[in-house]
Design an enzyme around this catalytic site. Structure first.
Site, PDB file in Angstrom:
ATOM      1  N   LYS A  23      11.694  36.047   6.949  1.00 45.17           N
ATOM      2  CA  LYS A  23      11.026  36.584   5.762  1.00 45.17           C
ATOM      3  C   LYS A  23       9.765  37.358   6.114  1.00 45.17           C
ATOM      4  O   LYS A  23       9.531  38.447   5.596  1.00 45.17           O
ATOM      5  CB  LYS A  23      10.709  35.453   4.782  1.00 45.17           C
ATOM      6  CG  LYS A  23      11.954  34.922   4.099  1.00 45.17           C
ATOM      7  CD  LYS A  23      11.643  33.825   3.124  1.00 45.17           C
ATOM      8  CE  LYS A  23      12.946  33.394   2.427  1.00 45.17           C
ATOM      9  NZ  LYS A  23      12.721  32.399   1.396  1.00 45.17           N
ATOM     10  N   LYS A  48       7.355  21.677  16.014  1.00 44.16           N
ATOM     11  CA  LYS A  48       6.495  20.756  16.774  1.00 44.16           C
ATOM     12  C   LYS A  48       7.368  19.812  17.600  1.00 44.16           C
ATOM     13  O   LYS A  48       8.376  19.312  17.103  1.00 44.16           O
ATOM     14  CB  LYS A  48       5.636  19.961  15.795  1.00 44.16           C
ATOM     15  CG  LYS A  48       4.318  19.506  16.334  1.00 44.16           C
ATOM     16  CD  LYS A  48       3.519  18.844  15.204  1.00 44.16           C
ATOM     17  CE  LYS A  48       2.194  18.315  15.669  1.00 44.16           C
ATOM     18  NZ  LYS A  48       1.204  19.357  15.883  1.00 44.16           N
ATOM     19  N   GLU A 140       3.232  24.862   7.987  1.00 41.52           N
ATOM     20  CA  GLU A 140       1.886  25.429   8.129  1.00 41.52           C
ATOM     21  C   GLU A 140       1.978  26.880   8.590  1.00 41.52           C
ATOM     22  O   GLU A 140       2.694  27.189   9.541  1.00 41.52           O
ATOM     23  CB  GLU A 140       1.095  24.622   9.159  1.00 41.52           C
ATOM     24  CG  GLU A 140      -0.341  25.135   9.316  1.00 41.52           C
ATOM     25  CD  GLU A 140      -1.115  24.362  10.377  1.00 41.52           C
ATOM     26  OE1 GLU A 140      -2.020  23.607  10.013  1.00 41.52           O
ATOM     27  OE2 GLU A 140      -0.811  24.537  11.575  1.00 41.52           O
TER      28      GLU A 140
HETATM   29  P1  0O2 Z   1      -0.207  21.814  18.064  1.00 37.55           P
HETATM   30  O1  0O2 Z   1       0.113  21.492  19.472  1.00 37.55           O
HETATM   31  O2  0O2 Z   1      -0.662  23.223  17.889  1.00 37.55           O
HETATM   32  O3  0O2 Z   1       0.890  21.450  17.128  1.00 37.55           O
HETATM   33  P2  0O2 Z   1      -6.705  17.868  13.191  1.00 37.55           P
HETATM   34  O4  0O2 Z   1      -6.076  16.573  13.538  1.00 37.55           O
HETATM   35  O5  0O2 Z   1      -7.770  17.815  12.164  1.00 37.55           O
HETATM   36  O6  0O2 Z   1      -7.122  18.676  14.439  1.00 37.55           O
HETATM   37  P3  0O2 Z   1      -4.910  18.811  11.153  1.00 37.55           P
HETATM   38  O7  0O2 Z   1      -5.586  17.860  10.224  1.00 37.55           O
HETATM   39  O8  0O2 Z   1      -3.433  18.712  11.252  1.00 37.55           O
HETATM   40  O9  0O2 Z   1      -5.537  18.766  12.617  1.00 37.55           O
HETATM   41  O10 0O2 Z   1      -5.184  20.243  10.640  1.00 37.55           O
HETATM   42  P4  0O2 Z   1      -5.889  21.484  11.300  1.00 37.55           P
HETATM   43  O11 0O2 Z   1      -7.278  21.175  11.714  1.00 37.55           O
HETATM   44  O12 0O2 Z   1      -5.704  22.543  10.293  1.00 37.55           O
HETATM   45  O13 0O2 Z   1      -5.080  21.763  12.663  1.00 37.55           O
HETATM   46  C1  0O2 Z   1      -3.733  22.027  12.724  1.00 37.55           C
HETATM   47  C2  0O2 Z   1      -3.427  22.913  13.900  1.00 37.55           C
HETATM   48  O14 0O2 Z   1      -4.417  23.939  14.017  1.00 37.55           O
HETATM   49  C3  0O2 Z   1      -3.466  22.240  15.248  1.00 37.55           C
HETATM   50  O15 0O2 Z   1      -2.273  21.575  15.500  1.00 37.55           O
HETATM   51  C4  0O2 Z   1      -3.690  23.420  16.181  1.00 37.55           C
HETATM   52  O16 0O2 Z   1      -2.493  24.166  16.338  1.00 37.55           O
HETATM   53  C5  0O2 Z   1      -4.664  24.248  15.382  1.00 37.55           C
HETATM   54  N1  0O2 Z   1      -6.055  23.848  15.714  1.00 37.55           N
HETATM   55  C6  0O2 Z   1      -6.904  23.172  14.931  1.00 37.55           C
HETATM   56  N2  0O2 Z   1      -8.093  23.028  15.552  1.00 37.55           N
HETATM   57  C7  0O2 Z   1      -7.989  23.624  16.761  1.00 37.55           C
HETATM   58  C8  0O2 Z   1      -8.907  23.817  17.864  1.00 37.55           C
HETATM   59  O17 0O2 Z   1     -10.057  23.406  17.859  1.00 37.55           O
HETATM   60  N3  0O2 Z   1      -8.417  24.508  18.943  1.00 37.55           N
HETATM   61  C9  0O2 Z   1      -7.144  25.011  18.988  1.00 37.55           C
HETATM   62  N4  0O2 Z   1      -6.765  25.669  20.081  1.00 37.55           N
HETATM   63  N5  0O2 Z   1      -6.270  24.826  17.966  1.00 37.55           N
HETATM   64  C10 0O2 Z   1      -6.679  24.156  16.873  1.00 37.55           C
HETATM   65  P5  0O2 Z   1      -2.187  20.375  16.536  1.00 37.55           P
HETATM   66  O18 0O2 Z   1      -1.359  19.305  15.931  1.00 37.55           O
HETATM   67  O19 0O2 Z   1      -3.555  19.984  16.989  1.00 37.55           O
HETATM   68  O20 0O2 Z   1      -1.473  20.919  17.810  1.00 37.55           O
END
Ligand code: 0O2
Length: 263
Positions: A23, A48, A140
């Site tokens: 899309k 994931k 997301e």
């Molecule tokens: P992956 O490996 O990418 O799947 P939180 O536990 O608060 O950090 P939450 O509540 O799920 O995360 O929501 P948030 O903060 O919106 O973050 C979701 C995703 O955003 C993360 O997935 C990362 O992909 C990215 N992200 C958030 N904060 C950071 C950061 O400081 N640095 C980087 N490089 N990416 C970030 P995951 O599950 O962490 O990991």
């Protein structure tokens, strides 16, 4: 403890990633086809990994039966933009869609994370038609510039390597890199118009050239050999001149010629 059937759990998310990718990619293609500016530079999607889901579930104390409800990024789409200004345009595009519902928006661009992370996140509810009937899943959408992505990808690898405890000296350099990426985005914004005009011109040039080559191929079957010879020579001349006006005129001339021969 409940045993997770990963194949069964992930299958709908895999389907969602595929559909969403299609899309958003076609949205970009449609803009280009209509000759209007596309705020989307590229789109990727990922599912994931189970290890990462388990990590997050452990960190957030989410029981297995609540994984689908509480982990919002099992299906993830990433939309990259050339310029910061384009991010808002993509957000508006997502907001105006009727095939998904926005549950939450997180603006880590205005509210940069302490790590230096900048990106715009939209959590959506997405309806699927599966073999077992309709199902709604969470996904997301991350929207960021290429510069923000460059930094986030590098930081993500380091965070993973050091299990979240990046050494102080390295962290400092990462912070400097985040600032450099921010400055790059700001600088690029100042020459945005110049860049987008050049890209538009390139697209027009490419599509005119494709049309010319297509017409030359058609004319080969019907036009006289000596006419084809002069057409080919003229094309080389026009092409080497790098003059857009000459290319446009030549393109129109061949359009008319093809029409005359009705090929
Ligand atoms: P992956 O490996 O990418 O799947 P939180 O536990 O608060 O950090 P939450 O509540 O799920 O995360 O929501 P948030 O903060 O919106 O973050 C979701 C995703 O955003 C993360 O997935 C990362 O992909 C990215 N992200 C958030 N904060 C950071 C950061 O400081 N640095 C980087 N490089 N990416 C970030 P995951 O599950 O962490 O990991």
């Amino acid at each position: 403890m409940e045993i997770i059937n990963w194949k069964e759990l992930l299958y709908p998310y895999e389907q969602a990633v595929e559909e969403l990718l299609l899309k958003f990619k076609s949205l970009d293609r449609e803009c280009r086809h209509l000759g209007i500016y596309s705020p989307v530079d590229s789109v990727t999607g990922r599912l994931k990994r189970p290890a990462s889901i388990l990590d997050k579930a452990g960190r957030k104390q989410i029981p297995p039966e609540k994984i689908e409800e509480e982990i919002e990024d099992i299906a993830g789409i990433r939309i990259l933009c050339q310029f910061v200004e384009d991010i808002q345009k993509v957000v508006d595009m997502v907001r105006s869609r009727t095939d998904m519902t926005i549950l939450e928006e997180r603006d880590y661009i205005t509210n940069t994370k302490p790590s230096g992370y900048r990106s715009y996140h939209i959590i959506i509810k997405y309806p699927l038609s599966t073999a077992l009937g309709p199902k709604e899943i969470l996904a997301e959408i991350q929207i960021r510039t290429n510069a923000m992505n460059f930094w986030a990808t590098a930081e993500h690898s380091l965070r993973y390597k050091y299990s979240g405890n990046i050494p102080e000296e390295l962290q400092e350099r990462l912070t400097n890199c985040a600032e450099a990426a921010f400055r790059l985005d700001r600088e690029m914004a100042t020459i945005r118009e110049e860049i987008t005009n050049a890209q538009r011109l390139n697209e027009i040039r490419n599509s005119m050239t494709a049309n010319i080559l297509d017409n030359i191929q058609k004319l080969h079957f019907v036009a006289k050999l000596e006419d084809m010879d002069s057409i080919n020579k003229e094309f080389v001349e026009v092409w080497n001149s790098q003059d857009m006006e000459k290319l446009r005129t030549f393109n129109e001339k061949l359009n008319v010629l093809t029409e005359v021969y009705r090929v």
